[in-house]
Design a protein around this motif. Sequence first.
Motif, short mmCIF file in Angstrom:
data_model
loop_
_atom_site.label_atom_id
_atom_site.label_comp_id
_atom_site.label_asym_id
_atom_site.label_seq_id
_atom_site.Cartn_x
_atom_site.Cartn_y
_atom_site.Cartn_z
N PRO A 186 44.76 20.49 43.20
CA PRO A 186 43.84 19.79 42.30
C PRO A 186 43.82 18.28 42.59
O PRO A 186 44.81 17.70 43.02
N GLN A 187 42.65 17.69 42.29
CA GLN A 187 42.52 16.25 42.47
C GLN A 187 43.14 15.55 41.27
O GLN A 187 42.56 15.49 40.20
N LEU A 188 44.34 15.04 41.48
CA LEU A 188 44.96 14.34 40.37
C LEU A 188 44.70 12.84 40.43
O LEU A 188 44.79 12.12 39.45
N LEU A 189 44.38 12.39 41.63
CA LEU A 189 44.16 10.95 41.82
C LEU A 189 42.69 10.69 42.06
O LEU A 189 41.97 11.56 42.54
N TYR A 190 42.27 9.47 41.77
CA TYR A 190 40.91 9.00 42.02
C TYR A 190 39.88 9.91 41.36
O TYR A 190 38.74 9.99 41.79
N ASP A 191 40.30 10.56 40.28
CA ASP A 191 39.42 11.53 39.64
C ASP A 191 39.25 11.18 38.17
O ASP A 191 40.08 10.50 37.57
N LEU A 212 44.46 0.99 41.31
CA LEU A 212 44.93 1.64 42.52
C LEU A 212 44.69 3.14 42.54
O LEU A 212 44.55 3.74 43.59
N LEU A 213 44.70 3.77 41.34
CA LEU A 213 44.65 5.22 41.31
C LEU A 213 43.42 5.78 40.61
O LEU A 213 43.29 6.99 40.48
N GLY A 214 42.56 4.89 40.11
CA GLY A 214 41.49 5.38 39.26
C GLY A 214 40.27 5.88 40.02
O GLY A 214 40.12 5.67 41.22
#
Lengths: 340, 268, 308
Positions: free
Chosen positions: C159-164, C244-246
């Motif tokens: 799953p996309q946990l980052l930039y998601d 950084l992670l959004g």
Amino acid sequence: MELSLQNLSVAISGNEILKSISLTVREGEFVSLLGASGCGKSTLLKAIAGIIPQSEGSVIIGGKSADMLPTHRRGTVIVFQDFRLFPHMSAAENIGFPLKMRGAARSEYAKTALELLEKVQLKGFENRMPHEMSGGQIQRVALARALAASPNVLLLDEPFSSLDVNLRQDMRSLVIRLQREFEITTVLVTHDRHEALTMSDRIALMADGSILQYDTPEKIFQSPASRQVAEYLGDASYLEGFVKDGIFKSGIVEFPSDKPNGLYQAMLRPSMVRIAPKGDKSFRIAELSYQGESYSALLEHLETGAKIRTLIQSPCPYRLEDKVALSIDTDKAILFPANK
Amino acid sequence: MKNKRSFFQKLILYTAILSIAAPVIVLLLWSFASRWAWPRLLPAGFSLRAFEELFGPHSPVMPVLLSSMGISLGVAVLSAAIGTFTARAIALYDFWGKELVSFGGILPIIVPGTAFAMGIHVVFIRLGLADTVLGVMLVHIIYALPYTVNIMLDVTRSVGDTHEVQSRVLGVSPSRTFIHVSLPQLMPGIMSSISMAYIISFSQYFLTLMIGGGSVKTFAVMMVPFIQSGDRTISSAYSLLFLASTAAVFIMIEALIKRFAFWRDKTE
Amino acid sequence: MARLYGKVSSALGNNHIMRKLEPYVLLLPFMLLGLLFFLGIGNALLQSLGYIPALGLSELTLSYYREILQKPALLDSVKVSLAIALVSSVLATVLGVLLCAAMVHTGIAGGWRLQAIKLPILVPHMVVALFAVTFMSQNGLLARTLYQLGLLGSQGDFPQLLYDQNNAGIIIAYLWKEIPFVAYFVLALMSSVSSTLGEAAENLGASRLRTFFHITLPLSMPAVKKAFLIIFAFAFGAYELPFLLGATLPKALPVQAYVEYVNPDLRHRPYAMAMNSIMLLLTLAISAVYYWLLRKDFKGTGGGRYEK
């Protein structure tokens, strides 16, 4: 130096703690401020040292007013009840501290510290830290440190109350000895009457922010100014009676008096009363309690019900309910006007 | 029953410790990895490439690292000092506005960092403080103060002023009393404050970026583009350097605390 | 400087006025910095109301606020920030208290285990972001482990946990720092309550579980609430992790505000300030609520530290 208080009043948050106190302690004299908790004696000490500001009156040290002087310039050194040795300094460093701060050379204040340690019987303790010492040792270091500061007036705030009972007598003797040797004007605050009686040149009895009586221990004990004073200094029994034409009469004793006619109570100390071998056995022993060296006995007059206290040396040949005769030395009896 | 409960709690404890340690260990691995591609669980090879780059002759890293440490140490000492005086006022005195000061003191923690930074930027531009080291230090100090004041409040209250009173009646002036009697006892708290303020300052990114502009470059600001770049080896090496230098400062300060506070453990 | 002050003070004598002035002198640096702080905030508020003389805008207006709250894109930013802050703070508080309880009951007084738990304090958020990428990206260690265990088919299955938009990565990253923070923050109070009153309760026959929930936990609440407020306010207004992670959109409020701020068209400035002010007012409102709650706590148990 001589310490003089003139109409000194202290109020804290609107409450009058000290009410216009006037007192003079002569140079080299040892005076006790005696009183129950809350009478203001510790506050008085702090006002003398300038820690608490006064609302009125003056503190005069060595003939000069100290009112404008900050605490550290007055020379009024306090030894507190919790001793307050600086925890990060050794015994010698604690003692040398006041001298060091005055600019004394290291060799000088180190030497003085060693001398004072010897005077308080702690030779060899130079490098001990406060957390390595017992209560009695800590107090002696605190005392030595106070002496090192060359006080104009030495103020002791109930310094013995946190010590073991057995230790107190030794400490008291030490304090007296040093006080006489260094001739320091000293004020001791205590609630212990025995302490005040044994140590002082004069006692100031305090209650409610005022001084009730200020005199030598003997005079205060024998000629108390009021019932309150009398009772603070020792056990007292009272006999009801009246004075008429120069004679005080009660149901039990009679003696001459120059007081004006009226109702009075005669105050008797236990030492004035003895159980007599002969005489009218008009008293019964109502209470008897063992105190070690002696027994404390409460005697009740069979006829009038008056109660008198006395001491009986051990071993006690009497028992509860025994009927006995009393011999009362009325020379030192003091008459107080009867309570309303 | 008791064993079961104690086991469960030990499980929680060690799970937490593992979760904390694991990323740091992986960081170490990545720093020295030459290749670590999918789906390997361990690097394929090791190299010192990252560190050669970091410490190479033309690398700006060391100068920036050292100047950043200098800035943060300066911030730390100043924050600790101001915290000490402020805590002293609150703990030992009664004065009008005391409650306000206490509340105002925690505001920098509550107020969003971006709001404060953007708001003060214009003020600083007008004051000529923007893009200067002094400006950066000032905002760092504002940020660290709530923490240092809080630490020093606890310490000042616990030390109290009884020893100061004793010192003054012994004839020692208030200023010398503070230096010789109070300060030694406050030292453990001061050292803690320095540690806390140091890490807050050294970790700042947005605030330094905003106020320092392009002129004041700290290690943290320098690091971020590498983290964004995707080169995990380099970013890990930078991060490792960050953690190592911070840990070094911390250990030094802890050692100083122990040296100053040896007597406290025994009396309390 | 202390010496100078002492000399002046002694020269003027044991004056009551000097004594009254002392606290204010001590507070001078604090006050000056406080002044700077309030200038910054005041300026942000002013600019959010449209007052930027440099651009010729000198009328106060609420129009910027209205626009923000009406534009769905910007409203989304508010929702994102709130969601991240709320979820991470609540989870961190619950788990942090749990960890703290475990620490108290296994009696860890010091030593390496306490230092290990304190370690995240040393780690800045940007490095935590790196951790997040290392572990939780589709190419990260978690994905690789699952793949090795045969639970994952390929990288894309993770799953996309980052930039998601789910912002799960950000939340987990905050948790990594904040659970130990809460645990450490509450530790002093909880261990003192537990060792005195908790022990007394168990002595009276209460089971350890009941003791915890009826005595230890309630009495530790002042510290717990304080910790919650601190981490909530921080997560709400912090820049690094969402940056950084959004996700690209919607951006969290702090990031969006910065975008507006650095826009070369200075007319975007009030938007940035309005966003900042919304953040400001929200956190101030929450701290006001917190103070109201905490005052009750102070009356009850004596506040942050339990004392006999």
